[in-house]
Design a protein around this motif. Structure first.
Motif, short mmCIF file in Angstrom:
data_model
loop_
_atom_site.label_atom_id
_atom_site.label_comp_id
_atom_site.label_asym_id
_atom_site.label_seq_id
_atom_site.Cartn_x
_atom_site.Cartn_y
_atom_site.Cartn_z
N ASN A 142 56.54 73.15 204.30
CA ASN A 142 56.29 74.59 204.27
C ASN A 142 56.89 75.31 205.49
O ASN A 142 56.20 76.05 206.19
N THR A 143 58.15 75.04 205.75
CA THR A 143 59.00 75.62 206.80
C THR A 143 58.74 75.04 208.20
O THR A 143 59.51 75.32 209.12
N GLN A 183 65.60 75.01 205.40
CA GLN A 183 64.85 76.26 205.41
C GLN A 183 65.15 77.08 204.15
O GLN A 183 64.26 77.72 203.58
N TYR A 184 66.41 77.05 203.72
CA TYR A 184 66.75 77.72 202.46
C TYR A 184 65.96 77.12 201.31
O TYR A 184 65.42 77.84 200.46
N TYR A 185 65.90 75.78 201.26
CA TYR A 185 65.14 75.12 200.20
C TYR A 185 63.68 75.58 200.22
O TYR A 185 63.08 75.84 199.17
N VAL A 191 70.98 75.23 198.15
CA VAL A 191 72.32 75.51 198.64
C VAL A 191 73.37 74.67 197.93
O VAL A 191 74.47 75.14 197.64
N ARG A 192 73.04 73.41 197.67
CA ARG A 192 73.99 72.54 196.97
C ARG A 192 73.23 71.55 196.10
O ARG A 192 72.12 71.14 196.43
N PRO A 193 73.83 71.17 194.97
CA PRO A 193 73.14 70.24 194.05
C PRO A 193 72.88 68.89 194.72
O PRO A 193 73.66 68.44 195.57
N CYS A 239 63.85 66.25 198.84
CA CYS A 239 63.02 67.46 198.84
C CYS A 239 62.29 67.58 197.51
O CYS A 239 62.84 67.22 196.45
N LEU A 240 61.08 68.11 197.56
CA LEU A 240 60.32 68.38 196.34
C LEU A 240 59.21 69.38 196.65
O LEU A 240 58.90 69.64 197.81
N ARG A 241 58.64 69.93 195.58
CA ARG A 241 57.47 70.81 195.72
C ARG A 241 56.33 70.23 194.88
O ARG A 241 56.55 69.66 193.81
#
Length: 230
Positions: free
Chosen positions: A129-130, A189-191, A197-199, A55-57
Motif C-alpha cells: 500500500n505504497t 508506486q504506479y502499480y 507500466v509494463r506487462p 505484485c498482486l492485490r
C-alpha cells in the motif's frame, strides 16, 4: 526423475492454451480448503530466473497465517513465497529462507503488495500500500532453476501439492503479475495506484493461462482503479 517431471509439466502447459484477459476480474476464494486453488502457467519458457518482482492485490478478513503466491520447484517447495505471518506481517521466502519486512496490511479492504529479489546480493524488498520495507539480503547466489509450479491461494509443501487448509487463503485476489526483473520504485508506486507500466513477462493478468480447482469464483473486480498498460 527431474527430467521426467519437467516433461510432464511441459505437456500439461502445452495442452492448456486458454489464455484469458482478466482485466477488471478477481478470483474469490470463499472458504478455507485444502484443495481449492488457482494454478498459473508461466508465459515464459525460460528455466533460470535470477531476478523477480511479484505484485498482486488482495482482500481478506483472515487474521491467521496464509499463503498468497507460492512458486515451487521439484527440489524446493518454497522457492519464492509471499506469506502472511500470524502477527500480521507479510514476509518473503526465497529458497526456504525468510525475510520479515515488518509491513502489515489492513483487514476487509483491498491491499496492494509487491516483492522484489535479485540473486547477486540477495536483496529483497516488500511494498505494501505504497509503503516500502528496508531492503534485506536473503539467499544470495540462489537461482530459480526449472519449470516453476505457481499456485494462488495455497502453500505448496511439495511440488504442485502438499496443501493445508489452515494455510489457505480466504478472500479475493486480482492483478497478479510476475517479472523476471526488479521493477523500479517508480514502477511499483504506479502499480500501487492502479497503473500497470509494463506487462508481466512471466505472469500477466491480462494474458493469463490458468486452471481452477475447487470453489474458486471468477467475478468482476470493484476496486475502482483506473488501469493503463503501456
Amino acid at each position: 526423475m527431474k527430467k521426467l517431471v519437467y516433461l510432464v509439466m511441459l505437456m500439461v502447459c502445452s495442452a492448456q492454451k486458454n489464455t484469458e484477459d482478466l482485466f477488471e476480474s478477481a478470483f474469490t476464494f470463499p472458504e478455507e480448503s485444502k484443495t481449492t486453488h488457482v494454478r498459473i502457467m508461466p508465459k515464459s519458457t525460460q528455466t533460470v530466473i535470477n531476478t523477480v518482482t511479484v505484485c498482486l492485490r488482495f482482500f481478506t478478513h483472515l487474521t491467521r497465517d496464509y499463503s498468497l503466491f507460492s512458486l515451487a520447484l521439484p527440489e524446493q517447495a518454497n522457492s519464492f513465497l509471499l506469506w502472511r505471518e500470524k502477527d500480521g506481517v507479510y514476509s518473503v521466502y526465497v529458497n526456504d529462507q525468510v525475510v520479515f519486512p515488518g509491513l502489515k496490511g489492513v483487514l476487509n479492504q483491498w491491499n496492494s503488495l509487491c516483492a522484489t529479489w535479485e540473486t547477486t546480493t540477495g536483496l529483497a524488498q516488500v511494498w505494501l500500500n505504497t509503503k516500502s520495507s528496508p531492503r534485506k539480503s536473503v539467499s544470495p547466489g540462489y537461482s530459480i532453476r526449472g519449470i516453476p509450479s505457481i499456485i494462488l491461494g495455497q502453500d505448496q509443501d511439495s511440488y504442485g501439492g502438499g496443501f493445508e487448509a489452515a494455510q489457505s487463503f480466504v478472500g479475493s485476489m486480482t492483478d497478479v503479475y510476475m517479472w523476471d526483473s526488479v521493477l523500479s520504485p517508480k514502477e511499483i508506486q504506479y502499480y500501487m495506484t492502479g497503473i500497470i507500466v509494463r506487462p508481466g513477462n512471466v505472469v500477466d493478468w491480462r494474458q493469463m493461462v490458468f486452471t481452477v480447482t475447487g470453489a474458486v469464483v471468477e467475478e468482476t473486480s470493484v476496486l475502482g482503479f483506473v488501469y493503463h498498460c503501456n
